[in-house]
Write an enzyme that holds these catalytic residues in place. Structure first.
Site, PDB file in Angstrom:
ATOM      1  N   SER A  58       0.535   3.044   5.928  1.00  0.00           N
ATOM      2  CA  SER A  58       1.370   3.034   4.717  1.00  0.00           C
ATOM      3  C   SER A  58       0.576   2.732   3.458  1.00  0.00           C
ATOM      4  CB  SER A  58       2.472   1.986   4.839  1.00  0.00           C
ATOM      5  OG  SER A  58       3.359   2.338   5.856  1.00  0.00           O
ATOM      6  N   THR A  92       3.679  -1.329   3.094  1.00  0.00           N
ATOM      7  CA  THR A  92       3.088  -1.503   1.766  1.00  0.00           C
ATOM      8  C   THR A  92       2.643  -2.942   1.597  1.00  0.00           C
ATOM      9  OG1 THR A  92       4.526   0.135   0.769  1.00  0.00           O
ATOM     10  CG2 THR A  92       3.743  -1.604  -0.698  1.00  0.00           C
ATOM     11  N   THR A 118       0.153   1.303  -1.999  1.00  0.00           N
ATOM     12  CA  THR A 118       0.893   2.009  -0.949  1.00  0.00           C
ATOM     13  C   THR A 118       0.569   3.502  -0.947  1.00  0.00           C
ATOM     14  OG1 THR A 118       3.131   2.337  -0.061  1.00  0.00           O
ATOM     15  CG2 THR A 118       2.892   2.584  -2.409  1.00  0.00           C
ATOM     16  N   ARG A 137       6.588  12.632  -5.726  1.00  0.00           N
ATOM     17  CA  ARG A 137       7.408  11.414  -5.802  1.00  0.00           C
ATOM     18  C   ARG A 137       6.536  10.181  -6.049  1.00  0.00           C
ATOM     19  NH1 ARG A 137       7.717   6.338  -2.758  1.00  0.00           N
ATOM     20  NH2 ARG A 137       9.873   5.652  -2.712  1.00  0.00           N
ATOM     21  N   VAL A 138       7.008   9.327  -6.942  1.00  0.00           N
ATOM     22  CA  VAL A 138       6.359   8.032  -7.183  1.00  0.00           C
ATOM     23  C   VAL A 138       7.405   6.954  -6.902  1.00  0.00           C
ATOM     24  CG1 VAL A 138       5.392   6.519  -8.970  1.00  0.00           C
ATOM     25  CG2 VAL A 138       4.715   8.932  -8.880  1.00  0.00           C
ATOM     26  N   GLY A 139       7.002   5.920  -6.200  1.00  0.00           N
ATOM     27  CA  GLY A 139       7.960   4.859  -5.848  1.00  0.00           C
ATOM     28  C   GLY A 139       7.867   3.662  -6.778  1.00  0.00           C
ATOM     29  N   ASP A 140       8.273   2.528  -6.262  1.00  0.00           N
ATOM     30  CA  ASP A 140       8.294   1.289  -7.047  1.00  0.00           C
ATOM     31  C   ASP A 140       6.924   0.619  -7.144  1.00  0.00           C
ATOM     32  OD1 ASP A 140       8.515   0.854  -4.186  1.00  0.00           O
ATOM     33  OD2 ASP A 140       8.715  -1.278  -4.647  1.00  0.00           O
ATOM     34  N   THR A 148       8.745  -4.530  -1.029  1.00  0.00           N
ATOM     35  CA  THR A 148       8.416  -3.460  -0.089  1.00  0.00           C
ATOM     36  C   THR A 148       9.732  -2.828   0.364  1.00  0.00           C
ATOM     37  OG1 THR A 148       7.278  -2.917   1.985  1.00  0.00           O
ATOM     38  CG2 THR A 148       8.411  -5.035   1.909  1.00  0.00           C
ATOM     39  N   GLY A 149       9.639  -1.629   0.896  1.00  0.00           N
ATOM     40  CA  GLY A 149      10.848  -0.945   1.343  1.00  0.00           C
ATOM     41  C   GLY A 149      11.130   0.274   0.501  1.00  0.00           C
ATOM     42  N   GLY A 178      11.577   2.370  -2.249  1.00  0.00           N
ATOM     43  CA  GLY A 178      11.207   2.115  -3.638  1.00  0.00           C
ATOM     44  C   GLY A 178      12.287   2.472  -4.635  1.00  0.00           C
TER      45      GLY A 178
HETATM   46  N1  ASP Z   1       7.951   0.676  -1.590  1.00  0.00           N
HETATM   47  C1  ASP Z   1       7.165   1.785  -1.127  1.00  0.00           C
HETATM   48  C2  ASP Z   1       7.621   3.035  -1.806  1.00  0.00           C
HETATM   49  O1  ASP Z   1       8.812   3.210  -1.980  1.00  0.00           O
HETATM   50  C3  ASP Z   1       7.213   2.033   0.332  1.00  0.00           C
HETATM   51  C4  ASP Z   1       7.215   0.885   1.267  1.00  0.00           C
HETATM   52  O2  ASP Z   1       7.177  -0.277   0.894  1.00  0.00           O
HETATM   53  O3  ASP Z   1       7.240   1.160   2.434  1.00  0.00           O
HETATM   54  O4  ASP Z   1       6.793   3.859  -2.084  1.00  0.00           O
END
Ligand code: ASP
Length: 328
Positions: A87, A189, A207, A217-220, A240-241, A243
């Protein structure tokens, strides 16, 4: 190393913290935060998931009198370079087009920060994010621009897709179903907060994002205030999780602001998760936060069971199973 003067100060400090109720490490929800008196800080390293080696690496820097910023960068580089961590960084799972795209951000005790997103071919995006902070007047560089900047700074392009991640991706392609798996299988992450012996704080988050995400795509994780936030007067938080849920609530900033207003790290993480759980279709997703304040109190909370965080405040590394909104 902690010198004698600092040690005596620390011992006196510990008694004082205990006397005013800040001495314990795990924070029960009912405890109330008293604003950290200036100088009463506790060297700490906290990170999402079971990232013990990363924590230990960061702790060594702090133990030897190093800066929180150097510690946090050194710490998160461990999973970035580990091909078995699918990840983060090298070996990360690709997007739907088979490309490994990386997101990372870093922030120091002065509130300065740097970030890269949708970066390809660079093993340590956290170090590029640090260069963005230190060498440019900007905060975020994305995609081809971030790569061009990284190359100018001397980073080398390498293949990030390992055989293992490629094989899993090819298996996924057969049905191409996008179903984020709730826990560690799909989210590990690393977000990390460090507090050094001088009492200064830094944070980082890095991450490869959600596996098989839409290309682009861009996450948090690279967004300051979403995936990570620190404030040298208060403390820091990381996420984490999924985003998207963190972005919609600017979760890490929220946790730090709640701590500023007097919540313990545990209470602040719980409130940030509650906001998501109240307002969104949360049942099938995972989001976890962990946080530490300047006095060394810490906490963590998630939507689903299974989230853990790792802490160093002494020479040993301790893993905590976070409580969750949805019970086992
Ligand atoms: N937070 C990360 C994202 O959404 C992914 C993750 O924590 O697993 O890119």
């Amino acid at each position: 190393m902690l010198n004698r003067r600092k040690f005596i100060h620390r011992s006196a400090l510990s008694s004082l913290l205990a006397a005013i109720g800040l001495g314990s490490t795990a924070c029960a929800s009912e405890e109330k935060t008293i604003e950290t008196p200036k100088g009463l800080t506790k060297p700490s390293v906290i990170a999402t998931w079971n990232n013990k080696e990363a924590n230990q690496t960061a702790w060594e820097v702090i133990k030897n009198g190093g800066r929180a910023l150097d510690a946090v960068e050194a710490g998160v580089k461990i999973p970035e370079g580990d091909e078995n961590d699918q990840s983060v960084g090298y070996g990360g799972r690709p997007d739907r087009d088979g490309k490994v795209t990386l997101d990372a951000c870093i922030m120091d005790e002065n509130g300065d920060c740097g970030s890269v997103c949708f970066l390809q071919g660079i093993k340590h995006p956290i170090s590029v994010a640090r260069k963005v902070m230190e060498e440019t007047p900007h905060v975020i560089l994305a995609g081809a621009g971030a790569l061009k900047f990284a190359l100018e700074q001397g980073f080398k392009v390498e293949e990030m897709l390992t055989e293992k991640s490629k094989k899993e991706y090819e298996e996924w392609l057969v049905n191409s179903e996008y179903k984020p798996i709730i826990n560690i299988e799909n989210h590990d992450t690393i977000g990390m907060i460090t507090i050094d012996q001088a009492g200064d704080i830094s944070g980082a988050c890095t991450t490869s994002g959600m596996a098989y995400k839409v290309h682009g795509r861009v996450g948090d994780s690279p967004i300051i205030g979403a995936g990570m936030f620190v404030d040298n007067e208060v403390g820091g938080a990381v996420a984490t999780g999924v985003g998207e849920a963190v972005l919609k609530t600017l979760g890490s900033f929220l946790v730090v602001e709640l701590m500023r207003q007097g919540r313990t790290p545990q209470e602040a993480c719980e409130e940030a998760v509650n906001r998501i759980a109240k307002n969104q279709h949360y049942k099938d997703i995972q989001v976890g936060y962990c946080a530490v304040n300047k006095a060394g109190m810490h906490g963590g909370y998630s939507i689903q069971p299974g989230f853990s965080y790792v802490l160093n405040q002494q020479d040993e590394t301790e893993l905590f199973d976070a409580k969750s909104f949805i019970k086992k």
